[in-house]
Design an enzyme around this catalytic site. Structure first.
Site, PDB file in Angstrom:
ATOM      1  N   GLU A  46       0.827  -1.204   0.000  1.00 52.95           N
ATOM      2  CA  GLU A  46       0.000   0.000   0.000  1.00 52.95           C
ATOM      3  C   GLU A  46       0.870   1.265   0.000  1.00 52.95           C
ATOM      4  OE1 GLU A  46      -3.245   2.656   2.492  1.00 52.95           O
ATOM      5  OE2 GLU A  46      -2.390   0.890   3.467  1.00 52.95           O
ATOM      6  N   ASP A 111       9.540   5.539  14.996  1.00 53.71           N
ATOM      7  CA  ASP A 111       9.351   6.961  14.741  1.00 53.71           C
ATOM      8  C   ASP A 111       9.762   7.720  15.998  1.00 53.71           C
ATOM      9  OD1 ASP A 111       8.531   9.471  13.997  1.00 53.71           O
ATOM     10  OD2 ASP A 111       6.381   9.024  13.989  1.00 53.71           O
ATOM     11  N   ASP A 113      10.164  11.507  17.417  1.00 51.47           N
ATOM     12  CA  ASP A 113       9.741  12.869  17.101  1.00 51.47           C
ATOM     13  C   ASP A 113      10.199  13.814  18.203  1.00 51.47           C
ATOM     14  OD1 ASP A 113       8.177  15.256  16.726  1.00 51.47           O
ATOM     15  OD2 ASP A 113       6.824  14.082  15.463  1.00 51.47           O
ATOM     16  N   ARG A 165      11.474  17.353  12.000  1.00 57.34           N
ATOM     17  CA  ARG A 165      11.825  17.369  13.426  1.00 57.34           C
ATOM     18  C   ARG A 165      12.110  15.992  14.016  1.00 57.34           C
ATOM     19  NH1 ARG A 165       5.858  18.823  13.797  1.00 57.34           N
ATOM     20  NH2 ARG A 165       4.833  16.848  14.244  1.00 57.34           N
ATOM     21  N   ASP A 308       7.318   6.505  19.615  1.00 56.89           N
ATOM     22  CA  ASP A 308       5.875   6.418  19.425  1.00 56.89           C
ATOM     23  C   ASP A 308       5.586   4.933  19.184  1.00 56.89           C
ATOM     24  OD1 ASP A 308       3.248   6.401  18.604  1.00 56.89           O
ATOM     25  OD2 ASP A 308       3.431   8.171  17.322  1.00 56.89           O
ATOM     26  N   HIS A 317       0.170   0.144   9.970  1.00 56.52           N
ATOM     27  CA  HIS A 317       0.437   1.569  10.206  1.00 56.52           C
ATOM     28  C   HIS A 317       1.280   2.144   9.071  1.00 56.52           C
ATOM     29  CE1 HIS A 317       1.403   5.288  12.247  1.00 56.52           C
ATOM     30  NE2 HIS A 317       0.641   4.944  13.264  1.00 56.52           N
ATOM     31  N   LEU A 318       0.881   3.310   8.587  1.00 47.48           N
ATOM     32  CA  LEU A 318       1.618   3.971   7.506  1.00 47.48           C
ATOM     33  C   LEU A 318       2.730   4.845   8.069  1.00 47.48           C
ATOM     34  CD1 LEU A 318      -1.687   4.848   5.826  1.00 47.48           C
ATOM     35  CD2 LEU A 318       0.107   3.800   4.472  1.00 47.48           C
ATOM     36  N   LEU A 319       3.827   4.970   7.328  1.00 47.84           N
ATOM     37  CA  LEU A 319       4.928   5.829   7.750  1.00 47.84           C
ATOM     38  C   LEU A 319       5.449   6.590   6.532  1.00 47.84           C
ATOM     39  CD1 LEU A 319       6.748   6.659  10.170  1.00 47.84           C
ATOM     40  CD2 LEU A 319       8.343   4.871   9.450  1.00 47.84           C
ATOM     41  N   LYS A 320       5.840   7.831   6.776  1.00 46.07           N
ATOM     42  CA  LYS A 320       6.322   8.684   5.690  1.00 46.07           C
ATOM     43  C   LYS A 320       7.485   8.037   4.941  1.00 46.07           C
ATOM     44  CE  LYS A 320       8.067  13.288   4.789  1.00 46.07           C
ATOM     45  NZ  LYS A 320       8.574  14.519   5.376  1.00 46.07           N
TER      46      LYS A 320
END
Length: 429
Positions: A46, A111, A113, A165, A308, A317-320
């Site tokens: 996806e 992730d 942040d 960030r 996170d 879960h989607l990630l950039k």
């Protein structure tokens, strides 16, 4: 437009150029296809696109690299997210029987942040970062990379700057991609140490004996704590910061030992104040089992990675995506070469405006010579593909793509082994 500037209003004009001439599609496909070891692995992946005006398009999937290229060049996404490999092609999820469309595999991802560190940094807050607090990301990468390699045996870790960030980690080993939700949760919990809400004062509690993983993490934290906490954040300088640190100090030391409070009043140097606390901790270790590691707990609370965990736990879960553009800063989400981790500067990461500008610069004599050398090869290859290879090499994006290539070469060695094993099993000699 000056190369140091980025104007988000120009994004619709320069994104088409980026996707047409600079985005490293061949490396990107090579990564997500994983050597073609598993059938339909890329096809069942996806992708989601965030378009202009925050239009969000999920369940995109593509059969080939060419199809992915054409769609991205047509839609010019402001942001690209990568999701799981599903049981069916994501763009056909509405046509399959209810309940059968399942997320099967995905890289184990992390992730980190900077906004999660707001209680322990005074230089910046919210989405802002500076060199003083970027040290926290350096610490996080050192600690997590060592643990994932040494404690779990993973080898193929892709660390990526988010473009604004924080940082992301993609653990790409086959074993990591096949982990269940329960196993991902176990890994994330193992790596999590700082716990509690914003209202929680003490977020790190150590028990004796200290776990080997925490001891290894402390080696990193102790190296960076003086510079990050004592110098850059001045946690034992300003009264407000000092009160926060003292709130993490055991009551029996604070309230029964007036000497410490008096010495804090008399001594203004942060390094000396920290030595006073360490001396008290050492004294306590000889007299009590309770709260004997409080100075280590303070260091970990200020410096240990904050994950996170929900990003890591879910398969779907989607990630950039790497090489996505951050619309707010214009910076490219680039892979980080760990050999240069200490000198990595998020502010030196190229913006989309800069690399598009660099395309218009006149070629140097050296570039012209290289261009002539590749002319013969160009006749053998697809011209558009050859041009793209030359184009990104003419910009400051080149070194990041080169590192991505090196990462993929490392993974390719494991793909070859899997393909050989597969052909042997099928007696395909």
């Amino acid at each position: 437009m000056p190369s140091s500037d980025y104007d988000s209003a120009c994004l619709p004009d320069i994104l088409p150029l980026y996707y047409r001439r600079l985005f490293p599609f061949s490396q990107y496909y090579r990564w997500l296809n994983y050597g073609g070891v598993q059938k339909n692995y890329f096809q069942n992946r996806e992708f989601s696109f965030t378009l202009k005006d925050d239009i969000y398009v999920r369940y995109q999937s593509f059969t080939t690299q060419n199809e992915l290229e054409k769609e991205m060049q047509k839609m010019n996404p402001y942001k690209i997210d990568i999701g799981a490999i599903y049981s069916h092609r994501p763009n056909q999820h509405n046509t399959v029987k209810s309940g059968t469309f399942q997320a099967l595999e995905k890289e184990l991802v992390f992730d980190i942040d900077m906004t999660d560190y707001d209680d322990v940094r005074s230089c910046c807050s919210a989405a802002d970062i500076c060199p003083k607090c970027w040290t926290l990301m350096t610490i996080a990468i050192h600690i997590l990379d060592r643990a994932l390699r040494d404690d779990f045996g993973f080898q193929h870790l892709l660390w990526v700057y988010s473009g604004r960030r924080g940082v992301h980690c993609w653990v790409c080993d086959e074993a990591a991609r096949k982990l269940s939700v329960a196993a991902r949760s176990a890994v994330a919990e193992y790596l999590s140490l700082v716990k509690g809400s914003d209202e929680t004062v003490k977020k790190v509690v150590l028990t004796d004996p200290i776990h080997p993983f925490i001891r290894e993490s402390l080696v990193v934290v102790e190296r960076y704590f003086p510079r990050y906490a004592l110098q850059d954040q001045d946690v034992l300088g300003r009264k407000e910061s000092v009160d926060k640190v003292l709130a993490l100090t055991p009551d029996d030391i604070l309230f029964t030992t007036c000497k410490l409070q008096q010495e804090f009043q008399n001594e203004k140097k942060p390094e000396i104040r920290w030595k006073l606390l360490k001396d008290e901790a050492k004294r306590k270790q000889g007299t009590s089992k309770k709260n004997q590691h409080f100075e280590k707990e303070i260091m970990l609370q200020y410096c240990y990675p904050r994950l996170d965990v929900n990003v890591s736990k879910g398969v779907n879960h989607l990630l950039k995506s790497p090489f996505s553009v951050h619309p707010k800063t214009g910076r490219i989400s680039v892979p980080i070469d760990l050999k240069e981790l200490e000198t990595f500067d998020p502010f030196a990461v190229p913006t989309i405006s800069l690399i598009c500008e660099e395309l218009d610069r006149p070629r140097t004599v050296e570039e012209d010579e290289k261009s002539k050398e590749t002319k013969d090869k160009e006749n053998e290859k697809d011209t558009a593909e050859s041009r793209k290879i030359r184009d990104y090499k003419r910009t400051s994006l080149a070194k990041y793509v080169k590192y991505f290539d090196q990462f993929l070469d490392g993974m390719a060695r494991s793909w070859k082994g899997e393909l050989l094993k597969k052909s042997d099993l099928q007696k395909d000699f």
